[in-house]
Scaffold this motif. Structure first.
Motif, PDB file in Angstrom:
ATOM      1  N   PRO A 253      49.235  55.158  80.564  1.00 14.59           N
ATOM      2  CA  PRO A 253      49.744  56.297  79.800  1.00 14.59           C
ATOM      3  C   PRO A 253      51.212  56.091  79.432  1.00 14.59           C
TER       4      PRO A 253
ATOM      5  N   HIS B 177      54.774  60.313  87.157  1.00 12.52           N
ATOM      6  CA  HIS B 177      53.665  60.451  88.097  1.00 12.52           C
ATOM      7  C   HIS B 177      54.123  60.571  89.533  1.00 12.52           C
TER       8      HIS B 177
ATOM      9  N   ARG C  50      47.509  59.664  77.398  1.00 14.45           N
ATOM     10  CA  ARG C  50      47.090  60.289  78.660  1.00 14.45           C
ATOM     11  C   ARG C  50      45.884  59.514  79.134  1.00 14.45           C
TER      12      ARG C  50
END
Ligand code: KG4
Ligand code: ZN
Length: 335
Positions: free
Chosen positions: A82, A139, A332
């Motif tokens: 991503p 993340h 994504r």
């Protein structure tokens, strides 16, 4: 086999050559931090344009530094997601065009797979299975890794990523982007006893994270200090210290819990926030007491880089996972 790796998912252009017998042959990195700094965050359009300028010159530099020529490259790996769509497109089209021109396969790699395999570039590398803590600007995840391509998500952030929280807290304190390293630097001068910030989600069962409450708590603290007088350097250091302590102890508690849950004793840490010294020290001490071992990438491979993409690509190639000719990127992309 020589695998070229190209990383362009965000604001670093990374290129590297990995040889499946000899290891990493050469790598180069160009950071766009200076381009984005005045905006306080990454401007996607500027990122794409800068990748266009830098990718091919870096490919040439790396191939030459490895003492090879284009004919020696056996595959081209690139980050397929991503990330920022425009930035990903630059790396993907460049990689696919090179692969087509050279008559070799191209491989789209998951950016987070690159991060979690980055410790495999080191001499002291973990054996499978292990738990990986991935902590970057985008993340925060705990993943059980049983082998290449065998990943099980154990927990993740329900809102902000740890790195994002560092960057936002830094902004509140008037520190430059990206804020993580600046918070870490000034926190060293901070008084650990002045503030205690909440440790989010630690009483919550399971392995998910949430950093938005901590962000709000930081903002409230900064505002109430500012009401009295402009922040002094010591105020900023004290807030940075409390903030860093809260993030670090939350991450450490969840890592310990993940190892216990999975009955494993190896933890791998990767992503930009894994460069944080306080986090490294506290993880090593806490997990060390439990007889667990912690593995990290070299600091230069904690943040985004081409070497981790070349390595992950080499593993995919070995597993026969070559892609078709169409350029596919996934901004994504769950792992
Ligand atoms: O993995 P990375 O280079 O890029 C992404 O894929 O996001 O991670 C960048 C993030 C930024 O949020 C940055 O502030 C954070 O890693 N970071 C740190 C440190 N060095 C980088 N956070 C805390 N302490 C550090 N020493
Ligand atoms: Zn990253």
């Amino acid at each position: 086999m020589n695998v070229l790796g190209i990383e362009t998912s965000c604001d670093e252009t990374g290129v590297a050559l990995y040889n499946t017998e000899r290891g990493l042959l050469a790598h180069a990195l160009y950071s766009q931090i200076a381009v984005h700094r005045e905006y306080g965050g990454v401007v996607p359009e500027l990122a794409s344009r800068d990748h266009v300028r830098k990718t091919l010159p870096l490919v040439r530099e790396v191939v030459e530094a490895a003492g090879l020529s284009h004919g020696d490259v056996d595959a081209v790996a690139y980050t397929a997601g991503p990330g920022l769509i425009g930035a990903l497109m630059v790396g993907a089209t460049t990689a696919r065009s090179l692969a087509l021109g050279w008559g070799v396969p191209a491989l789209g790699v998951h950016h987070m797979e690159g991060h979690l395999l980055a410790p495999m570039l080191e001499e002291s590398r973990p054996s499978f299975p292990f738990v990986a803590l991935l902590v970057s600007g985008g993340h925060t995840q705990l993943v059980r890794v049983d082998g290449i391509g065998q990943y099980k998500l154990l927990g993740e952030s329900l809102d902000d990523a740890a790195g994002e929280a560092f960057d936002k807290a830094a902004k509140m304190l008037g520190l430059p982007y990206p804020g993580g390293p600046h918070i870490a630097r000034i926190a060293q001068e901070g008084n650990p006893d002045r503030f205690t910030f909440p440790r989010p989600m630690i009483k919550h069962p399971g392995l998910d994270f949430s950093f938005s409450g901590l962000k709000t708590h930081t903002l409230t603290t900064v505002r109430s200090l500012e009401k009295q007088s402009p922040l002094t350097e010591q105020d900023k250091a004290d807030v940075a210290r409390a903030f860093e302590e809260a993030v670090v102890s939350t991450l450490v508690i969840k890592c310990r819990r993940a190892l216990e849950q999975e009955s494993l004793n190896r933890l791998v840490m990767a992503g930009g926030v894994s460069a944080n010294r306080n986090l490294r020290e506290q993880l090593a001490t806490t997990l060390g007491k439990k007889g667990a071992e912690v593995f990290y990438p070299a600091p230069q491979f904690c943040t985004d880089n081409g070497a981790m993409i070349a390595y992950a690509g080499a593993q995919r190639l070995a597993a026969g996972q070559v892609d078709g000719d169409d350029v596919q990127v996934r901004p994504r992309w769950p792992m």
